[in-house]
Design an enzyme around this catalytic site. Structure first.
Site, PDB file in Angstrom:
ATOM      1  N   LEU A 269      63.024  62.773  41.542  1.00  0.00           N
ATOM      2  CA  LEU A 269      63.814  61.598  41.922  1.00  0.00           C
ATOM      3  C   LEU A 269      62.959  60.331  41.952  1.00  0.00           C
ATOM      4  CD1 LEU A 269      66.046  63.119  44.751  1.00  0.00           C
ATOM      5  CD2 LEU A 269      66.725  62.568  42.405  1.00  0.00           C
TER       6      LEU A 269
ATOM      7  N   HIS B  65      54.093  67.176  46.489  1.00  0.00           N
ATOM      8  CA  HIS B  65      54.285  65.789  46.935  1.00  0.00           C
ATOM      9  C   HIS B  65      53.524  65.504  48.228  1.00  0.00           C
ATOM     10  CE1 HIS B  65      57.080  63.776  44.240  1.00  0.00           C
ATOM     11  NE2 HIS B  65      57.943  64.772  44.283  1.00  0.00           N
TER      12      HIS B  65
ATOM     13  N   GLY C 110      65.585  68.681  45.663  1.00  0.00           N
ATOM     14  CA  GLY C 110      64.491  68.687  46.626  1.00  0.00           C
ATOM     15  C   GLY C 110      64.016  67.277  46.896  1.00  0.00           C
TER      16      GLY C 110
ATOM     17  N   GLN D 249      58.497  60.627  49.649  1.00  0.00           N
ATOM     18  CA  GLN D 249      59.446  59.979  48.735  1.00  0.00           C
ATOM     19  C   GLN D 249      60.386  59.017  49.462  1.00  0.00           C
ATOM     20  OE1 GLN D 249      60.553  63.904  46.728  1.00  0.00           O
ATOM     21  NE2 GLN D 249      60.717  62.436  45.045  1.00  0.00           N
TER      22      GLN D 249
ATOM     23  N   HIS E 118      56.921  72.125  43.618  1.00  0.00           N
ATOM     24  CA  HIS E 118      57.058  70.697  43.299  1.00  0.00           C
ATOM     25  C   HIS E 118      57.034  69.850  44.578  1.00  0.00           C
ATOM     26  CE1 HIS E 118      59.065  67.329  40.863  1.00  0.00           C
ATOM     27  NE2 HIS E 118      59.153  66.914  42.107  1.00  0.00           N
TER      28      HIS E 118
HETATM   29 NI    NI Z   1      59.582  65.108  43.030  1.00  0.00          NI
END
Ligand code: NI
Length: 152
Positions: free
Chosen positions: A89, A134, A46, A51, A130
């Site tokens: 990540l 974010h 994901g 990110q 999750h």
């Molecule tokens: Ni994450």
């Protein structure tokens, strides 16, 4: 498609609130394709737009059944709970058990703006939670019960 740089823990972008997507245009489509490419290249299941440094409510997920695209996703129903280890990540080498719902129903838009709903359990339910976290500046370490780092 292009691989983008993944923002790491400590960058304030990961603590910011992402804005809703209002324009379903070529620019969004390029972002989505780049995010899918970046997620796959990093062996992740994901990735959320912050990110890659973009504060828009866009998530991609692939738990092994092909990429899912979630624009402006919302969790509309949950049930049960699961305790499993997860990582991120943006926090390489760190893992920890997080309590998540066992089953999660989301409502989201696709790249063309069309709404859909989807129900996920297990890893998919975990990924929904999750990645949507974010978009609100939350990382799994905020919710972790026990954190483990590689080499410890
Ligand atoms: Ni994450």
């Amino acid at each position: 498609m292009a691989v983008r740089n993944i923002v790491k823990e400590g960058d304030p972008v990961l603590r910011s609130i992402s804005r809703p997507v209002t324009q379903f245009d070529e620019r969004l489509s390029v972002l989505i394709d780049d995010m899918i490419d970046t997620m796959h290249r990093a062996d992740g299941c994901g990735l959320a737009a912050p990110q890659v440094g973009i504060l828009r409510r866009v998530v991609v997920i692939d738990v092994g059944e092909g990429p899912l695209i979630l624009v402006n996703p919302e969790i509309i129903e949950t049930s049960g709970e699961q305790l499993e280890s997860e990582g991120c990540l943006s926090c390489p080498g760190q893992y920890g058990v997080v309590k998540r719902p066992a089953v999660v129903k989301v409502r989201a838009q696709g790249r063309d703006g069309a709404y859909y709903t989807m129900v996920g359990d297990g890893l998919l339910a975990r990924a929904f939670c999750h990645e949507i976290d974010h978009l609100d500046g939350i990382i799994f370490k905020d919710k972790v019960i026990t954190l483990h780092k590689d080499g410890e």
